[in-house]
Design an enzyme around this catalytic site. Structure first.
Site, PDB file in Angstrom:
ATOM      1  N   ARG A  82      39.638  33.731  38.843  1.00 36.81           N
ATOM      2  CA  ARG A  82      40.543  32.631  39.092  1.00 36.81           C
ATOM      3  C   ARG A  82      39.801  31.313  38.257  1.00 36.81           C
ATOM      4  NH1 ARG A  82      41.224  30.354  43.149  1.00 36.81           N
ATOM      5  NH2 ARG A  82      40.026  31.820  44.687  1.00 36.81           N
ATOM      6  N   TYR A 225      43.767  38.150  34.289  1.00 33.57           N
ATOM      7  CA  TYR A 225      43.123  38.650  35.488  1.00 33.57           C
ATOM      8  C   TYR A 225      43.718  38.046  36.688  1.00 33.57           C
ATOM      9  CZ  TYR A 225      39.219  40.380  37.938  1.00 33.57           C
ATOM     10  OH  TYR A 225      38.264  41.085  38.663  1.00 33.57           O
ATOM     11  N   GLY A 226      44.142  39.027  37.658  1.00 38.21           N
ATOM     12  CA  GLY A 226      44.356  38.530  39.067  1.00 38.21           C
ATOM     13  C   GLY A 226      45.135  37.657  39.459  1.00 38.21           C
ATOM     14  N   GLY A 227      44.905  36.706  40.129  1.00 41.12           N
ATOM     15  CA  GLY A 227      45.722  35.463  40.532  1.00 41.12           C
ATOM     16  C   GLY A 227      46.236  34.484  39.696  1.00 41.12           C
ATOM     17  N   LYS A 234      48.890  34.357  44.000  1.00 44.86           N
ATOM     18  CA  LYS A 234      48.672  32.816  44.435  1.00 44.86           C
ATOM     19  C   LYS A 234      49.876  31.779  43.777  1.00 44.86           C
ATOM     20  CE  LYS A 234      45.152  34.588  46.142  1.00 44.86           C
ATOM     21  NZ  LYS A 234      44.603  34.851  47.502  1.00 44.86           N
ATOM     22  N   HIS A 254      47.198  31.486  53.365  1.00 40.48           N
ATOM     23  CA  HIS A 254      45.959  32.408  52.873  1.00 40.48           C
ATOM     24  C   HIS A 254      45.532  33.100  53.934  1.00 40.48           C
ATOM     25  CE1 HIS A 254      42.399  32.922  49.919  1.00 40.48           C
ATOM     26  NE2 HIS A 254      43.196  33.957  49.795  1.00 40.48           N
ATOM     27  N   SER A 276      38.599  32.794  49.637  1.00 37.59           N
ATOM     28  CA  SER A 276      38.487  33.959  49.207  1.00 37.59           C
ATOM     29  C   SER A 276      37.170  34.623  49.092  1.00 37.59           C
ATOM     30  CB  SER A 276      38.677  33.375  47.416  1.00 37.59           C
ATOM     31  OG  SER A 276      40.053  32.715  47.414  1.00 37.59           O
ATOM     32  N   CYS A 278      35.973  36.362  51.588  1.00 39.19           N
ATOM     33  CA  CYS A 278      35.166  35.814  52.913  1.00 39.19           C
ATOM     34  C   CYS A 278      35.571  36.743  54.115  1.00 39.19           C
ATOM     35  CB  CYS A 278      35.343  34.316  53.156  1.00 39.19           C
ATOM     36  SG  CYS A 278      34.419  33.550  52.345  1.00 39.19           S
ATOM     37  N   LYS A 280      38.964  38.899  54.422  1.00 43.25           N
ATOM     38  CA  LYS A 280      40.154  39.112  55.022  1.00 43.25           C
ATOM     39  C   LYS A 280      40.435  40.573  54.881  1.00 43.25           C
ATOM     40  CE  LYS A 280      42.221  35.973  52.255  1.00 43.25           C
ATOM     41  NZ  LYS A 280      40.850  35.389  51.908  1.00 43.25           N
ATOM     42  N   THR A 281      40.233  41.328  53.800  1.00 39.33           N
ATOM     43  CA  THR A 281      40.899  42.600  53.751  1.00 39.33           C
ATOM     44  C   THR A 281      39.955  43.468  54.576  1.00 39.33           C
ATOM     45  OG1 THR A 281      41.012  42.234  51.243  1.00 39.33           O
ATOM     46  CG2 THR A 281      40.878  44.575  52.053  1.00 39.33           C
ATOM     47  N   ASP A 301      46.089  39.262  52.679  1.00 39.88           N
ATOM     48  CA  ASP A 301      45.822  37.911  51.933  1.00 39.88           C
ATOM     49  C   ASP A 301      46.560  37.029  52.112  1.00 39.88           C
ATOM     50  OD1 ASP A 301      44.237  36.980  49.980  1.00 39.88           O
ATOM     51  OD2 ASP A 301      45.771  36.902  48.348  1.00 39.88           O
ATOM     52  N   ASN A 391      33.136  39.778  41.354  1.00 44.54           N
ATOM     53  CA  ASN A 391      34.556  39.795  41.475  1.00 44.54           C
ATOM     54  C   ASN A 391      35.306  40.767  40.991  1.00 44.54           C
ATOM     55  OD1 ASN A 391      36.731  38.293  42.835  1.00 44.54           O
ATOM     56  ND2 ASN A 391      37.243  37.689  40.706  1.00 44.54           N
ATOM     57  N   SER A 392      34.656  42.147  40.959  1.00 44.62           N
ATOM     58  CA  SER A 392      35.427  43.130  40.572  1.00 44.62           C
ATOM     59  C   SER A 392      36.514  43.631  41.758  1.00 44.62           C
ATOM     60  CB  SER A 392      34.676  44.452  40.168  1.00 44.62           C
ATOM     61  OG  SER A 392      33.613  44.800  41.152  1.00 44.62           O
ATOM     62  N   ARG A 393      37.369  44.302  41.550  1.00 45.43           N
ATOM     63  CA  ARG A 393      38.463  44.513  42.272  1.00 45.43           C
ATOM     64  C   ARG A 393      39.186  45.794  42.308  1.00 45.43           C
ATOM     65  NH1 ARG A 393      40.295  39.709  45.741  1.00 45.43           N
ATOM     66  NH2 ARG A 393      38.979  38.140  44.942  1.00 45.43           N
ATOM     67  N   ASN A 521      33.283  42.648  64.708  1.00 46.43           N
ATOM     68  CA  ASN A 521      34.099  41.298  64.883  1.00 46.43           C
ATOM     69  C   ASN A 521      35.191  41.890  65.893  1.00 46.43           C
ATOM     70  OD1 ASN A 521      32.341  40.326  63.048  1.00 46.43           O
ATOM     71  ND2 ASN A 521      33.889  40.815  61.075  1.00 46.43           N
TER      72      ASN A 521
HETATM   73  P1  GTP Z   1      40.485  37.480  48.649  1.00 43.71           P
HETATM   74  O1  GTP Z   1      40.919  38.978  48.222  1.00 43.71           O
HETATM   75  O2  GTP Z   1      39.474  37.101  47.543  1.00 43.71           O
HETATM   76  O3  GTP Z   1      40.948  36.554  49.202  1.00 43.71           O
HETATM   77  O4  GTP Z   1      39.011  37.674  49.649  1.00 43.71           O
HETATM   78  P2  GTP Z   1      39.024  38.344  51.032  1.00 43.71           P
HETATM   79  O5  GTP Z   1      39.053  37.395  52.104  1.00 43.71           O
HETATM   80  O6  GTP Z   1      39.911  39.528  51.254  1.00 43.71           O
HETATM   81  O7  GTP Z   1      37.668  39.314  51.084  1.00 43.71           O
HETATM   82  P3  GTP Z   1      36.917  40.519  51.495  1.00 43.71           P
HETATM   83  O8  GTP Z   1      37.635  41.179  52.846  1.00 43.71           O
HETATM   84  O9  GTP Z   1      37.600  41.618  50.313  1.00 43.71           O
HETATM   85  O10 GTP Z   1      35.575  40.356  51.469  1.00 43.71           O
HETATM   86  C1  GTP Z   1      34.658  40.139  50.615  1.00 43.71           C
HETATM   87  C2  GTP Z   1      33.174  40.195  50.944  1.00 43.71           C
HETATM   88  O11 GTP Z   1      33.025  39.751  52.376  1.00 43.71           O
HETATM   89  C3  GTP Z   1      32.688  41.780  50.855  1.00 43.71           C
HETATM   90  O12 GTP Z   1      31.685  41.762  50.100  1.00 43.71           O
HETATM   91  C4  GTP Z   1      32.403  41.980  52.146  1.00 43.71           C
HETATM   92  O13 GTP Z   1      31.538  43.009  52.312  1.00 43.71           O
HETATM   93  C5  GTP Z   1      32.080  40.810  53.045  1.00 43.71           C
HETATM   94  N1  GTP Z   1      32.198  40.668  54.431  1.00 43.71           N
HETATM   95  C6  GTP Z   1      33.451  41.015  54.792  1.00 43.71           C
HETATM   96  N2  GTP Z   1      33.631  40.926  56.155  1.00 43.71           N
HETATM   97  C7  GTP Z   1      32.258  40.815  56.707  1.00 43.71           C
HETATM   98  C8  GTP Z   1      31.552  40.576  57.730  1.00 43.71           C
HETATM   99  O14 GTP Z   1      32.104  40.541  58.958  1.00 43.71           O
HETATM  100  N3  GTP Z   1      30.099  40.206  57.674  1.00 43.71           N
HETATM  101  C9  GTP Z   1      29.510  40.151  56.537  1.00 43.71           C
HETATM  102  N4  GTP Z   1      28.245  40.086  56.446  1.00 43.71           N
HETATM  103  N5  GTP Z   1      30.166  40.233  55.361  1.00 43.71           N
HETATM  104  C10 GTP Z   1      31.561  40.578  55.268  1.00 43.71           C
HETATM  105  C1  SPV Z   2      41.423  35.223  46.042  1.00 45.20           C
HETATM  106  O1  SPV Z   2      40.972  34.599  45.182  1.00 45.20           O
HETATM  107  O2  SPV Z   2      41.592  34.487  47.075  1.00 45.20           O
HETATM  108  C2  SPV Z   2      42.096  36.485  45.613  1.00 45.20           C
HETATM  109  C3  SPV Z   2      42.085  37.139  44.502  1.00 45.20           C
HETATM  110  O3  SPV Z   2      42.709  36.950  46.584  1.00 45.20           O
HETATM  111  S1  SPV Z   2      43.206  36.405  43.381  1.00 45.20           S
HETATM  112  O4  SPV Z   2      44.388  37.181  43.259  1.00 45.20           O
HETATM  113  O5  SPV Z   2      42.576  36.560  41.960  1.00 45.20           O
HETATM  114  O6  SPV Z   2      43.405  34.971  43.445  1.00 45.20           O
HETATM  115 MN    MN Z   3      42.885  35.677  48.524  1.00 46.31          MN
END
Ligand code: GTP
Ligand code: SPV
Ligand code: MN
Length: 613
Positions: A82, A225-227, A234, A254, A276, A278, A280-281, A301, A391-393, A521
């Site tokens: 983004r 790209y993406g968002g 978004k 979010h 982002s 951090c 969530k997935t 998300d 930021n590969s997805r 967690n």
């Molecule tokens: P967006 O799609 O960008 O909104 O992100 P998201 O919040 O869904 O992020 P996602 O769950 O994909 O996590 C991104 C990164 O955080 C990955 O590299 C994970 O390995 C790392 N991560 C997730 N949970 C943890 C955790 O509990 N501890 C640590 N150390 N890293 C974590």
């Molecule tokens: C984020 O950046 O919070 C995402 C990826 O979920 S994107 O859809 O590109 O915004």
């Molecule tokens: Mn997001």
């Protein structure tokens, strides 16, 4: 020249309303595509799009025995995330965008866009993509139409939203819809008629991601790209929807959504806002390491939430797929996501193995001896650069996650018991603490800071304020948004979800993470649920209420001796410094800042003083 209006009307499905026809005709007149395709969402249409993407070199077909239905796309190196600096909120009054958004004058921006889009689709097909955010026809769901010159975007929207005929049928029936215009900005014919060949990832160095909150319109130029380009995500489901939500008394956030249930029959629903990339997935697909608990995924998300007839807050996932961060996804961190990617997945900017499979940092402990990296270059472990872009997805339909909840498409949503706020904080913020009340929870959400990730351009690792994880996504003045949260809390009263702050990313003196994270967690979450169930007392502390010693289940965890103490340590001097920074931060919002938040800052200072005395 542009296609005549008659051609557009003839090609449109029977029953297309006049306002849709007129809008598509106006975009076509401006962008001058060679043809127009009205997307129906069928499998036949998808197969043709995929074949076209392979022929164009945008998609590389992965080994169909290893990964059936899977493709790899490599974006231009200039188009990988983004672009927050190019994202604009064009309200009539700059104060309605507020100090955290890029404001641009709506009229000036309309002229800029008219110049950028003029002829931008020459030689290309304009796809008309009707979609629903949320289950079709649901009371919280909303419709939109994206017109785009990118077939990659069409197949992405097909995965991420309910796209096609059924959405169009509701628009035909007169339901409200949001218009969204997208062009990659790479015409195949010059203004004087000279053709040029296409490239695998067309885009433009000039980028505009534009929102008109008053007229609820989206215009996006220059990125695929993406968002930036999948405008339902978004741009609509957060920036425009946050404005709709403010006006209509609901919340567009979010946040992930999950259901967590215990073998003894207790069932809870939880939403969590983390910035982002951090986690969530990962949390949405949590596999608890403590016995008895099971997690089902509702969304990873975005959450749209509104008070239901019983006065509780109900959440739906407006999306239909996951656009998740690939690096770090592995059998140990997130096996559920990993297995969802076994088939029918679009990978973007990951590395390619010699046998036609994918790889990214963290997938395996030992990288393959040879790869083709995300830029298409030979790579070996000695290359000294990441093989996959940080930021590969992956883009995958939500139904492919084994953890998906049977109720993930319930149009009425799930009742929310707990809301978490968190970010990446190496210091200060404890593993978990409970907000004293709703207003304190809003203060906690408003003051979230997090170390920046690769999900947007900027300095990775730099600490920045990301209130409610909405800094890049709030379509109006952030202070008004806090007001709105306070108002929603008043309306919910004692039926409001309980709010907790979490931090999986605190580091010890050696610079390593103190907490194992991921499946573990479930431990702090179980503490939060037992608090909600009234089973546990807590200790009042600076940042909120903390677990009593022994109440956090650490059975079987191999933690360093003082790890727990460090995870919950609250240094009054460091918190006094945080309070000073918060005061400066709040000052940016002038008299739009809700008085309740200043009052909360005062209460925080009192708790710091008490802890210092
Ligand atoms: P967006 O799609 O960008 O909104 O992100 P998201 O919040 O869904 O992020 P996602 O769950 O994909 O996590 C991104 C990164 O955080 C990955 O590299 C994970 O390995 C790392 N991560 C997730 N949970 C943890 C955790 O509990 N501890 C640590 N150390 N890293 C974590
Ligand atoms: C984020 O950046 O919070 C995402 C990826 O979920 S994107 O859809 O590109 O915004
Ligand atoms: Mn997001």
């Amino acid at each position: 020249m542009s296609l005549a209006n008659a051609t557009i009307a003839n090609a449109a499905p029977a029953g297309t309303p006049a306002d849709v026809l007129a809008w598509v005709a106006a975009v076509a007149e401006l962008a001058q595509p060679e043809s127009i395709q009205w997307c129906d969402g069928s499998e036949q249409e998808r197969d043709l799009l995929y074949r076209g993407l392979v022929d164009a070199g945008t998609f590389i077909e992965l080994d169909q025995n290893l990964r059936p239905g899977c493709y790899l796309a490599r974006s231009a190196p200039s188009d990988v995330a983004r672009v927050e600096a190019r994202t604009f909120i064009c309200s009539a009054d700059p104060d309605d965008a507020g100090p955290t958004n890029n404001w641009a004058d709506p009229e000036a921006m309309r002229s800029t866009l008219a110049r950028a889009f003029e002829g931008s689709m020459r030689g290309r097909t304009l796809y008309v993509v009707p979609f629903s955010m949320g289950p079709l026809g649901g009371p919280i769901s909303r419709l939109g139409i994206e017109v785009t010159d990118s077939p990659y975007v069409v197949v992405g929207m097909r995965m991420m939203t309910r796209m096609g005929d059924q959405a169009m049928a509701r628009i035909n029936a007169g339901e409200y819809w949001v218009p969204a215009v997208h062009s990659v900005g790479y015409p195949l014919v010059s203004p004087d008629g000279v053709p040029r060949p296409d490239v695998a990832w067309p885009c433009n160095d000039e980028k505009y991601i534009v929102h008109f909150p008053e007229t609820r319109e989206i215009w996006s130029y220059g990125s695929g790209y993406g968002g930036n380009a999948l405008l339902g995500k978004k741009c609509y489901a957060l920036r425009i929807a946050s404005v709709l939500a403010r006006d209509e008394g609901w919340l567009a956030e979010h946040m992930l959504i999950l259901r967590i249930s215990h073998a003894d029959g207790r069932v809870f629903h939880l939403t969590a806002a983390f910035p982002s990339a951090c986690g969530k997935t990962n949390l949405a697909m949590l596999r608890p390491t403590i016995p008895g608990w099971t997690v089902e995924t509702v969304g990873d998300d975005i959450a749209w939430m509104r008070p239901g007839p019983d006065g509780r807050l109900y959440a739906i996932n407006p999306e239909a797929g996951f656009f998740g961060v690939a690096p770090g996804t592995s059998e140990t961190t997130n096996p559920t996501a990993l297995h969802a990617l076994d088939h029918d997945t679009i990978f973007t900017n990951v590395a390619l193995t010699d046998d036609g499979d994918v790889w990214w940092e963290g997938l395996t402990e030992t990288p393959p001896a040879h790869l083709v990296d995300w830029r298409g270059l030979d790579w070996t472990p000695a290359s000294g650069r990441p093989a996959a872009h940080p930021n590969s997805r992956f883009t995958v339909h939500a139904s492919q996650a084994a953890s998906i909840s049977p109720d993930w498409e319930d149009p009425d949503g799930v009742p929310v018991d707990v809301i978490l706020f968190g970010g990446r904080r190496a210091s200060n913020v404890p593993l978990i603490s409970e907000a004293y009340d709703w207003a304190h929870g809003v203060f906690v959400g408003a003051t979230v800071a997090s170390e920046q990730t690769a999900a947007a351009e900027g300095t990775v690792g730099a600490l920045r304020r990301d209130p409610f994880a909405m800094l890049p996504f709030c379509g109006y003045n952030m202070a008004d948004y806090w007001h709105h949260w306070l108002r929603v809390g008043e309306r919910l009263g004692d039926k409001a979800p309980r709010i907790f702050a979490v931090n999986w990313f605190r580091k010890g003196h050696d610079g390593d993470y103190l907490w194992p994270g991921f499946g573990d967690n479930s431990r702090p979450i179980a503490w939060a649920l037992r608090r909600v169930a009234g089973e546990l007392a807590a200790v009042d502390a600076i940042s909120g209420r903390l677990p009593l010693p022994g109440d956090l289940n650490t059975d079987g965890l191999d933690l360093a001796d003082d790890a727990l103490a460090q995870l919950f340590a609250l240094d009054p001097a460091a918190w006094a410094a945080e309070a000073d920074l918060t005061q400066e931060y709040f000052a940016r919002f002038g008299d739009r800042l809700p008085a309740d938040l200043l009052e909360q800052l005062g209460l925080l200072r009192q708790r710091i003083a008490a802890a210092t005395a």
